[in-house]
Design a protein around this motif. Structure first.
Motif, PDB file in Angstrom:
ATOM      1  N   LEU A   1       0.819  -1.214   0.000  1.00 56.19           N
ATOM      2  CA  LEU A   1       0.000   0.000   0.000  1.00 56.19           C
ATOM      3  C   LEU A   1       0.855   1.267   0.000  1.00 56.19           C
ATOM      4  CD1 LEU A   1      -2.694  -1.115   2.626  1.00 56.19           C
ATOM      5  CD2 LEU A   1      -2.792  -1.293   0.127  1.00 56.19           C
ATOM      6  N   ASN A   2       2.143   1.099  -0.171  1.00 57.63           N
ATOM      7  CA  ASN A   2       3.074   2.222  -0.119  1.00 57.63           C
ATOM      8  C   ASN A   2       3.309   2.759  -1.530  1.00 57.63           C
ATOM      9  OD1 ASN A   2       5.167   4.015   0.341  1.00 57.63           O
ATOM     10  ND2 ASN A   2       6.478   2.546   1.411  1.00 57.63           N
ATOM     11  N   SER A   3       3.075   4.037  -1.720  1.00 54.08           N
ATOM     12  CA  SER A   3       3.220   4.641  -3.055  1.00 54.08           C
ATOM     13  C   SER A   3       4.664   5.043  -3.373  1.00 54.08           C
ATOM     14  CB  SER A   3       2.317   5.870  -3.183  1.00 54.08           C
ATOM     15  OG  SER A   3       2.668   6.854  -2.225  1.00 54.08           O
ATOM     16  N   ASP A   4       5.572   4.947  -2.391  1.00 52.54           N
ATOM     17  CA  ASP A   4       6.987   5.237  -2.666  1.00 52.54           C
ATOM     18  C   ASP A   4       7.533   4.241  -3.682  1.00 52.54           C
ATOM     19  OD1 ASP A   4       7.080   7.287  -0.808  1.00 52.54           O
ATOM     20  OD2 ASP A   4       7.795   6.002   0.817  1.00 52.54           O
ATOM     21  N   ASN A   5       8.474   4.683  -4.521  1.00 51.72           N
ATOM     22  CA  ASN A   5       9.105   3.741  -5.434  1.00 51.72           C
ATOM     23  C   ASN A   5      10.017   2.790  -4.667  1.00 51.72           C
ATOM     24  OD1 ASN A   5      11.777   4.900  -5.196  1.00 51.72           O
ATOM     25  ND2 ASN A   5      11.168   6.496  -6.647  1.00 51.72           N
ATOM     26  N   LEU A   6      10.478   1.742  -5.324  1.00 53.38           N
ATOM     27  CA  LEU A   6      11.258   0.706  -4.642  1.00 53.38           C
ATOM     28  C   LEU A   6      12.543   1.247  -4.037  1.00 53.38           C
ATOM     29  CD1 LEU A   6      10.973  -2.554  -6.770  1.00 53.38           C
ATOM     30  CD2 LEU A   6       9.967  -2.047  -4.555  1.00 53.38           C
TER      31      LEU A   6
END
Length: 208
Positions: free
Chosen positions: A19-24
């Motif tokens: 659910l995290n919108s940060d990139n990898l």
């Protein structure tokens, strides 16, 4: 003589980033230590070997900084954050994009990379350049650098003979085996350099 303790960070916390919108890359940089990781770092880095450290460097990854704080507290030092000590960048947007046997392919081919990630050679060059700069600016000091397993392993290929035996890595320097297997958390390599930045010796201290 200048001594560098090259240390892998301690054990990170397991998290679900679905659910995290940060990139990898950002997710990787934010990864923090688990409670067990804090205990490992405390037990391994509060030993007498790490008394009288003169200067402390860490990658910009949270887990490396959190590992560094044990050296910082023990020696009353600030942590110098250096982004070029960070881990190898994968260059993908999701783990599904990572090719099968990616790690082995990259280890065997120093130019292999995917997307906008880094090759083995690129990681080694940036790590080596950073180490040389640190050496030039800190002659005859005792230095701690906290970094990451892959970044450290690629750097060690600059000086060490590394073989793959039964899918495990064997690192040796001057016919002395330093590691036969996998990196532990807080795995520590002690490197001694002369005044010309030539490596005199490597020891692996505290391997379990």
């Amino acid at each position: 003589m200048t001594t560098i303790y090259l240390i892998r960070h301690s054990k990170p916390l397991k998290v679900n980033n679905n659910l995290n919108s940060d990139n990898l890359q950002i997710q990787n940089e934010k990864s923090s230590l688990s409670i067990e990781g804090e205990q490992i770092a405390h037990n391994k880095l509060c030993q007498k070997e790490f008394d009288s450290i003169d200067v402390l460097f860490s990658s910009n990854y949270v887990r490396a900084i959190q590992t560094s704080k044990y050296i910082s507290t023990k020696n009353d030092l600030e942590i110098n954050i250096v982004s070029t000590l960070g881990e190898r960048k994968f260059g993908i947007n999701s783990w599904d994009e990572l090719p099968e046997n990616f790690g082995r392919k990259q280890f065997l081919d120093e130019n292999y990379k995917i997307g906008d990630g880094e090759s083995q050679k690129e990681v080694r060059n940036r790590m080596y350049s950073t180490i040389m700069k640190i050496l030039n600016e800190n002659k005859n000091k005792r230095i701690v650098i906290v970094s990451h397993a892959t970044a450290i392993s690629y750097l060690l290929k600059k000086w060490c003979n590394i073989q793959i035996i039964d899918d495990k890595l064997r690192y040796s320097f001057n016919n002395k085996i330093l590691l036969d297997g996998y990196f532990d958390y807080c795995e520590t390599f002690k490197l001694d350099f002369d005044d010309e930045n030539e490596l005199l010796d490597i020891q692996n201290i505290g391997h379990n």
